[in-house]
Design a protein around this motif. Sequence first.
Motif, PDB file in Angstrom:
ATOM      1  N   ILE A 197      20.011  -9.884 -35.453  1.00 15.02           N
ATOM      2  CA  ILE A 197      21.148  -9.070 -35.864  1.00 15.02           C
ATOM      3  C   ILE A 197      22.463  -9.566 -35.251  1.00 15.02           C
ATOM      4  CG2 ILE A 197      20.920  -7.292 -34.098  1.00 15.02           C
ATOM      5  CD1 ILE A 197      21.508  -5.237 -36.339  1.00 15.02           C
ATOM      6  N   LYS A 198      22.419 -10.053 -34.016  1.00 11.10           N
ATOM      7  CA  LYS A 198      23.635 -10.557 -33.364  1.00 11.10           C
ATOM      8  C   LYS A 198      24.183 -11.786 -34.094  1.00 11.10           C
ATOM      9  CE  LYS A 198      24.174  -8.027 -29.572  1.00 11.10           C
ATOM     10  NZ  LYS A 198      25.333  -7.209 -29.316  1.00 11.10           N
ATOM     11  N   VAL A 199      23.300 -12.658 -34.551  1.00 12.47           N
ATOM     12  CA  VAL A 199      23.725 -13.853 -35.300  1.00 12.47           C
ATOM     13  C   VAL A 199      24.356 -13.421 -36.622  1.00 12.47           C
ATOM     14  CG1 VAL A 199      22.911 -15.944 -36.476  1.00 12.47           C
ATOM     15  CG2 VAL A 199      22.007 -15.346 -34.217  1.00 12.47           C
ATOM     16  N   THR A 200      23.777 -12.430 -37.266  1.00 14.19           N
ATOM     17  CA  THR A 200      24.318 -11.933 -38.521  1.00 14.19           C
ATOM     18  C   THR A 200      25.698 -11.316 -38.303  1.00 14.19           C
ATOM     19  OG1 THR A 200      22.063 -11.492 -39.283  1.00 14.19           O
ATOM     20  CG2 THR A 200      23.841 -10.467 -40.525  1.00 14.19           C
ATOM     21  N   ILE A 201      25.870 -10.579 -37.217  1.00 10.57           N
ATOM     22  CA  ILE A 201      27.168  -9.964 -36.907  1.00 10.57           C
ATOM     23  C   ILE A 201      28.228 -11.043 -36.685  1.00 10.57           C
ATOM     24  CG2 ILE A 201      28.429  -8.647 -35.151  1.00 10.57           C
ATOM     25  CD1 ILE A 201      25.850  -6.937 -34.818  1.00 10.57           C
ATOM     26  N   ILE A 202      27.890 -12.073 -35.926  1.00  6.69           N
ATOM     27  CA  ILE A 202      28.841 -13.164 -35.675  1.00  6.69           C
ATOM     28  C   ILE A 202      29.175 -13.890 -36.977  1.00  6.69           C
ATOM     29  CG2 ILE A 202      29.124 -15.395 -34.513  1.00  6.69           C
ATOM     30  CD1 ILE A 202      27.479 -14.132 -32.171  1.00  6.69           C
ATOM     31  N   THR A 203      28.179 -14.088 -37.819  1.00  9.59           N
ATOM     32  CA  THR A 203      28.394 -14.719 -39.120  1.00  9.59           C
ATOM     33  C   THR A 203      29.363 -13.889 -39.962  1.00  9.59           C
ATOM     34  OG1 THR A 203      26.162 -15.656 -39.065  1.00  9.59           O
ATOM     35  CG2 THR A 203      27.247 -15.542 -41.219  1.00  9.59           C
ATOM     36  N   LYS A 261      33.709  -4.712 -43.963  1.00  8.57           N
ATOM     37  CA  LYS A 261      34.969  -5.436 -43.785  1.00  8.57           C
ATOM     38  C   LYS A 261      34.958  -6.732 -44.606  1.00  8.57           C
ATOM     39  CE  LYS A 261      38.022  -7.263 -40.235  1.00  8.57           C
ATOM     40  NZ  LYS A 261      38.222  -7.498 -38.809  1.00  8.57           N
ATOM     41  N   VAL A 262      33.853  -7.456 -44.572  1.00 14.86           N
ATOM     42  CA  VAL A 262      33.740  -8.696 -45.338  1.00 14.86           C
ATOM     43  C   VAL A 262      33.805  -8.393 -46.836  1.00 14.86           C
ATOM     44  CG1 VAL A 262      32.226 -10.635 -45.924  1.00 14.86           C
ATOM     45  CG2 VAL A 262      32.502  -9.953 -43.547  1.00 14.86           C
ATOM     46  N   ASP A 285      24.089  -1.959 -32.557  1.00 12.66           N
ATOM     47  CA  ASP A 285      24.197  -3.182 -33.350  1.00 12.66           C
ATOM     48  C   ASP A 285      24.155  -2.912 -34.849  1.00 12.66           C
ATOM     49  OD1 ASP A 285      24.437  -4.747 -31.111  1.00 12.66           O
ATOM     50  OD2 ASP A 285      22.318  -5.332 -31.053  1.00 12.66           O
ATOM     51  N   ASN A 286      23.346  -1.935 -35.272  1.00 13.34           N
ATOM     52  CA  ASN A 286      23.290  -1.612 -36.698  1.00 13.34           C
ATOM     53  C   ASN A 286      24.645  -1.132 -37.208  1.00 13.34           C
ATOM     54  OD1 ASN A 286      20.608  -2.238 -36.693  1.00 13.34           O
ATOM     55  ND2 ASN A 286      19.889  -0.217 -37.294  1.00 13.34           N
ATOM     56  N   LEU A 287      25.309  -0.270 -36.449  1.00 13.25           N
ATOM     57  CA  LEU A 287      26.629   0.217 -36.841  1.00 13.25           C
ATOM     58  C   LEU A 287      27.629  -0.930 -36.893  1.00 13.25           C
ATOM     59  CD1 LEU A 287      28.593   2.501 -37.516  1.00 13.25           C
ATOM     60  CD2 LEU A 287      28.939   2.811 -35.061  1.00 13.25           C
ATOM     61  N   GLU A 288      27.584  -1.795 -35.889  1.00 15.33           N
ATOM     62  CA  GLU A 288      28.498  -2.941 -35.860  1.00 15.33           C
ATOM     63  C   GLU A 288      28.258  -3.853 -37.064  1.00 15.33           C
ATOM     64  OE1 GLU A 288      30.003  -6.497 -32.866  1.00 15.33           O
ATOM     65  OE2 GLU A 288      28.396  -5.154 -32.208  1.00 15.33           O
ATOM     66  N   LEU A 289      27.007  -4.089 -37.392  1.00 12.08           N
ATOM     67  CA  LEU A 289      26.680  -4.920 -38.549  1.00 12.08           C
ATOM     68  C   LEU A 289      27.210  -4.275 -39.829  1.00 12.08           C
ATOM     69  CD1 LEU A 289      23.751  -7.068 -39.325  1.00 12.08           C
ATOM     70  CD2 LEU A 289      24.221  -5.291 -40.977  1.00 12.08           C
ATOM     71  N   LEU A 290      26.994  -2.976 -40.006  1.00 11.05           N
ATOM     72  CA  LEU A 290      27.460  -2.293 -41.215  1.00 11.05           C
ATOM     73  C   LEU A 290      28.981  -2.328 -41.334  1.00 11.05           C
ATOM     74  CD1 LEU A 290      25.051   0.776 -41.260  1.00 11.05           C
ATOM     75  CD2 LEU A 290      25.125  -1.093 -42.912  1.00 11.05           C
ATOM     76  N   PHE A 292      22.810 -17.957 -42.685  1.00 14.15           N
ATOM     77  CA  PHE A 292      22.794 -17.080 -41.516  1.00 14.15           C
ATOM     78  C   PHE A 292      22.835 -15.603 -41.887  1.00 14.15           C
ATOM     79  CE2 PHE A 292      24.618 -20.687 -38.800  1.00 14.15           C
ATOM     80  CZ  PHE A 292      23.360 -20.999 -38.290  1.00 14.15           C
ATOM     81  N   LEU A 293      23.251 -15.283 -43.102  1.00  6.47           N
ATOM     82  CA  LEU A 293      23.242 -13.883 -43.532  1.00  6.47           C
ATOM     83  C   LEU A 293      21.819 -13.362 -43.721  1.00  6.47           C
ATOM     84  CD1 LEU A 293      26.225 -13.767 -46.049  1.00  6.47           C
ATOM     85  CD2 LEU A 293      26.118 -12.773 -43.758  1.00  6.47           C
ATOM     86  N   ASP A 294      20.861 -14.273 -43.819  1.00  5.66           N
ATOM     87  CA  ASP A 294      19.452 -13.896 -43.922  1.00  5.66           C
ATOM     88  C   ASP A 294      18.755 -13.925 -42.573  1.00  5.66           C
ATOM     89  OD1 ASP A 294      19.317 -13.476 -46.657  1.00  5.66           O
ATOM     90  OD2 ASP A 294      18.864 -15.574 -47.093  1.00  5.66           O
TER      91      ASP A 294
END
Length: 194
Positions: free
Chosen positions: A11-17, A71-72, A61-66, A5-7
Amino acid sequence: MFVEFLDGKYIKVTIITLRCLSGLLKYPLPSLEKNCKEIAAKLFNLLRTYSSSSSQSERGDNLELLMNCYKVISNLIRDVQQFNLNEGKLQVLLHYAEKNLYDNQKQSTAFNLLKSILSRKLSCDKLTDVLAKVMKLSIQADSANVRLQSRQTMLQYILDYSLVEKKLVKLLEFYVMQLNYEYENGRESAITIT
């Protein structure tokens, strides 16, 4: 499944992952330990893809993903002992932390990242430069929270790293000199750390 899912294209799925991974990294799961190199590679790939010098790329969404990605990575450094960070990637993370020490939206992530790096006692030349800025922030920052985060980071560095006497004396001299700082909150911060 999380690694796949990281691939993701969405973008929303990646953020949740990333949110799920952040919570899972606290537990010693064999599959996480086995896949930590691949997870790290995908995280750095996400950083390369979604961060750029334009402010447009770091919104919504880009900021949230970054933010979730950093954090991870912080959790990965701090909680997964099998994960090793090479100097190039450490420099990338320190550059991020340095760049965002003054950004109100990203400060907490930058300090968490620094504390994770310090908890593993990682070191490179860039770390000294970043910590010099943190040291100044511990006295000069307008925000009480930023001064607190800076003091905690510096204390972690002073207590956890085996500093040569000359370097330790230099750090302590800086804080003693700040007892004459022109603003009261800076003097209080200096007293707290000394």
